[in-house]
Write a protein that holds these residues in place. Structure first.
Motif, PDB file in Angstrom:
ATOM      1  N   LYS A  13       0.789  -1.231   0.000  1.00  0.00           N
ATOM      2  CA  LYS A  13       0.000   0.000   0.000  1.00  0.00           C
ATOM      3  C   LYS A  13       0.825   1.287   0.000  1.00  0.00           C
ATOM      4  N   GLY A  14       2.141   1.180   0.086  1.00  0.00           N
ATOM      5  CA  GLY A  14       2.957   2.375   0.241  1.00  0.00           C
ATOM      6  C   GLY A  14       3.269   3.126  -1.032  1.00  0.00           C
ATOM      7  N   GLU A  15       3.186   2.454  -2.190  1.00  0.00           N
ATOM      8  CA  GLU A  15       3.398   3.093  -3.492  1.00  0.00           C
ATOM      9  C   GLU A  15       4.754   3.814  -3.580  1.00  0.00           C
ATOM     10  N   TYR A  16       5.818   3.085  -3.226  1.00  0.00           N
ATOM     11  CA  TYR A  16       7.148   3.685  -3.209  1.00  0.00           C
ATOM     12  C   TYR A  16       8.024   3.295  -4.389  1.00  0.00           C
ATOM     13  N   ARG A  17       7.660   2.245  -5.115  1.00  0.00           N
ATOM     14  CA  ARG A  17       8.614   1.691  -6.075  1.00  0.00           C
ATOM     15  C   ARG A  17       8.851   2.569  -7.302  1.00  0.00           C
ATOM     16  N   ARG A  18       7.826   3.225  -7.825  1.00  0.00           N
ATOM     17  CA  ARG A  18       8.018   4.054  -9.020  1.00  0.00           C
ATOM     18  C   ARG A  18       9.032   5.165  -8.758  1.00  0.00           C
ATOM     19  N   ILE A  19       8.841   5.921  -7.689  1.00  0.00           N
ATOM     20  CA  ILE A  19       9.735   7.046  -7.413  1.00  0.00           C
ATOM     21  C   ILE A  19      11.120   6.536  -7.001  1.00  0.00           C
ATOM     22  N   ALA A  20      11.176   5.420  -6.262  1.00  0.00           N
ATOM     23  CA  ALA A  20      12.468   4.861  -5.872  1.00  0.00           C
ATOM     24  C   ALA A  20      13.254   4.411  -7.101  1.00  0.00           C
ATOM     25  N   ALA A  21      12.575   3.830  -8.079  1.00  0.00           N
ATOM     26  CA  ALA A  21      13.235   3.411  -9.315  1.00  0.00           C
ATOM     27  C   ALA A  21      13.722   4.615 -10.106  1.00  0.00           C
ATOM     28  N   GLU A  22      12.923   5.654 -10.171  1.00  0.00           N
ATOM     29  CA  GLU A  22      13.326   6.852 -10.905  1.00  0.00           C
ATOM     30  C   GLU A  22      14.558   7.508 -10.294  1.00  0.00           C
ATOM     31  N   LEU A  23      14.631   7.503  -8.966  1.00  0.00           N
ATOM     32  CA  LEU A  23      15.702   8.218  -8.268  1.00  0.00           C
ATOM     33  C   LEU A  23      16.878   7.322  -7.896  1.00  0.00           C
ATOM     34  N   GLY A  24      16.755   6.022  -8.131  1.00  0.00           N
ATOM     35  CA  GLY A  24      17.862   5.119  -7.848  1.00  0.00           C
ATOM     36  C   GLY A  24      18.098   4.882  -6.372  1.00  0.00           C
ATOM     37  N   ILE A  25      17.011   4.717  -5.623  1.00  0.00           N
ATOM     38  CA  ILE A  25      17.087   4.510  -4.180  1.00  0.00           C
ATOM     39  C   ILE A  25      16.589   3.106  -3.843  1.00  0.00           C
ATOM     40  N   ALA A  26      17.351   2.356  -3.046  1.00  0.00           N
ATOM     41  CA  ALA A  26      16.871   1.082  -2.511  1.00  0.00           C
ATOM     42  C   ALA A  26      16.039   1.349  -1.265  1.00  0.00           C
ATOM     43  N   ILE A  27      14.941   0.609  -1.111  1.00  0.00           N
ATOM     44  CA  ILE A  27      14.064   0.758   0.050  1.00  0.00           C
ATOM     45  C   ILE A  27      14.018  -0.553   0.804  1.00  0.00           C
ATOM     46  N   ILE A  28      14.391  -0.516   2.080  1.00  0.00           N
ATOM     47  CA  ILE A  28      14.323  -1.717   2.913  1.00  0.00           C
ATOM     48  C   ILE A  28      13.212  -1.551   3.932  1.00  0.00           C
ATOM     49  N   CYS A  29      12.430  -2.616   4.113  1.00  0.00           N
ATOM     50  CA  CYS A  29      11.264  -2.602   4.997  1.00  0.00           C
ATOM     51  C   CYS A  29      11.368  -3.772   5.974  1.00  0.00           C
ATOM     52  N   PRO A  30      11.918  -3.553   7.158  1.00  0.00           N
ATOM     53  CA  PRO A  30      12.004  -4.638   8.142  1.00  0.00           C
ATOM     54  C   PRO A  30      10.641  -4.940   8.760  1.00  0.00           C
ATOM     55  N   ASP A  31      10.562  -6.047   9.468  1.00  0.00           N
ATOM     56  CA  ASP A  31       9.391  -6.346  10.273  1.00  0.00           C
ATOM     57  C   ASP A  31       9.384  -5.428  11.499  1.00  0.00           C
ATOM     58  N   THR A  32       8.269  -5.442  12.235  1.00  0.00           N
ATOM     59  CA  THR A  32       8.107  -4.543  13.374  1.00  0.00           C
ATOM     60  C   THR A  32       8.410  -5.188  14.721  1.00  0.00           C
ATOM     61  N   SER A  33       8.651  -6.495  14.729  1.00  0.00           N
ATOM     62  CA  SER A  33       8.929  -7.184  15.991  1.00  0.00           C
ATOM     63  C   SER A  33       9.438  -8.584  15.694  1.00  0.00           C
ATOM     64  N   PRO A  34      10.006  -9.258  16.696  1.00  0.00           N
ATOM     65  CA  PRO A  34      10.281 -10.688  16.545  1.00  0.00           C
ATOM     66  C   PRO A  34       8.960 -11.453  16.518  1.00  0.00           C
ATOM     67  N   ARG A  35       8.995 -12.636  15.911  1.00  0.00           N
ATOM     68  CA  ARG A  35       7.789 -13.456  15.816  1.00  0.00           C
ATOM     69  C   ARG A  35       8.163 -14.935  15.929  1.00  0.00           C
ATOM     70  N   GLY A  36       7.228 -15.742  16.377  1.00  0.00           N
ATOM     71  CA  GLY A  36       7.435 -17.182  16.456  1.00  0.00           C
ATOM     72  C   GLY A  36       6.734 -17.775  17.654  1.00  0.00           C
ATOM     73  N   GLU A  37       6.553 -19.094  17.622  1.00  0.00           N
ATOM     74  CA  GLU A  37       5.819 -19.762  18.694  1.00  0.00           C
ATOM     75  C   GLU A  37       6.496 -19.595  20.050  1.00  0.00           C
ATOM     76  N   HIS A  38       7.821 -19.496  20.047  1.00  0.00           N
ATOM     77  CA  HIS A  38       8.539 -19.396  21.316  1.00  0.00           C
ATOM     78  C   HIS A  38       8.748 -17.951  21.754  1.00  0.00           C
ATOM     79  N   VAL A  39       8.336 -16.988  20.940  1.00  0.00           N
ATOM     80  CA  VAL A  39       8.519 -15.567  21.266  1.00  0.00           C
ATOM     81  C   VAL A  39       7.353 -15.104  22.131  1.00  0.00           C
TER      82      VAL A  39
END
Length: 277
Positions: A62-88
């Motif tokens: 939903k962020g609509e970042y890829r077109r402008i990032a491609a035009e400007l030559g910027i890599a975009i990294i999107c990490p998760d917001t927390s650890p996850r898993g049955e033992h977490v």
């Protein structure tokens, strides 16, 4: 590191990856968009930190970042917001704490401190992983985010001077140590001593002498969390006292959703690109 998916987009590639995290003691997933310019050599890296209840997927869809990032030559990294898993450990009935609500801090209280170490994960572990595996210019990094992620972006930039050349935010939690929807999380993660909380509070960090050259913040005036959770005027006051250049855009009619974020996403990425040249 495991590749979960790769898709071509605007002549670049949108990937999703999973790896074992020592910091969080679980498998972590992140998304990385590489613009077409990465075929010719390392490109600048812009970190996007998502808000409460989100994963890497929300801004991808939903962020609509890829077109402008491609035009400007910027890599975009999107990490998760927390650890996850049955033992977490988690509080499944609390959307403001636990899974999806890591607040980009390193917890000190058990049982959370074993896994909830998102500050270390973002600033060090994930940065080292992507630097070793992708054509990224780690001397040109910027950071931005939304809500809880806006809080994380500003605090990480303040605490790592020189690491991020630019920092911006959509509707950040300006002072989470006193906001109604984040105080309970801070107490559970960090304990009852509120002096400790200051290390993860944008306004408190500025009051304590941490600095960035400038900030860009966009905030919707119709945001239902504006008064109790976000309160950008506190950040504005702190920046004014500290001499930090803050551009605060209060946007009429916009709420807290990705309709708001996607509207101003290109503006933010272009602003970062100017500073990452």
């Amino acid at each position: 590191m495991e590749t979960l998916s790769i898709a071509k987009s605007f002549e670049g590639t949108q990937g999703v990856y999973r790896h074992r995290s020592d910091a969080c003691q679980c498998d972590m997933t992140f998304a990385l968009f590489l613009p077409p310019q990465a075929k010719d050599g390392p490109v600048p890296l812009l970190w996007y930190l998502s808000g409460l209840t989100c994963t890497h997927q929300n801004v991808m869809d939903k962020g609509e970042y890829r077109r402008i990032a491609a035009e400007l030559g910027i890599a975009i990294i999107c990490p998760d917001t927390s650890p996850r898993g049955e033992h977490v450990p988690d509080e499944k009935d609390n959307w403001q704490f636990g899974s999806g609500a890591g607040f980009y801090l390193d917890a000190t209280q058990q049982p959370w401190s074993t896994n909830y170490r998102m500050a270390t994960y973002i600033a060090y572990e994930l940065a080292e992983l992507v630097a070793a595996n992708f054509p990224l210019d780690m001397q040109r990094q910027g950071i931005f985010g939304h809500s809880m992620g806006g809080h994380g972006a500003i605090t990480l930039a303040l605490k790592n001077p020189g690491r991020f050349k630019s920092v911006s935010a959509f509707a950040p939690i300006a002072r989470p140590s006193v906001a109604g929807w984040s105080r309970p999380a801070f107490e559970k993660y960090l304990g009852p001593d509120e002096a400790v909380w200051r290390a993860y509070d944008s306004v408190a960090l500025i009051e304590d002498g941490h600095r960035v050259p400038e900030l860009l913040v966009d905030q919707g005036k119709a945001d239902g969390f504006l008064e109790d959770g976000l309160r950008p005027w506190l950040l504005e006051e702190a920046c004014a006292k500290a001499g930090i250049r803050l551009t605060l855009n209060m946007r009429d009619g916009y709420d807290h959703s990705y309709f708001f974020i996607s509207t101003f996403m290109a503006d933010h990425i272009a602003w970062h690109a100017d500073r990452l040249r």
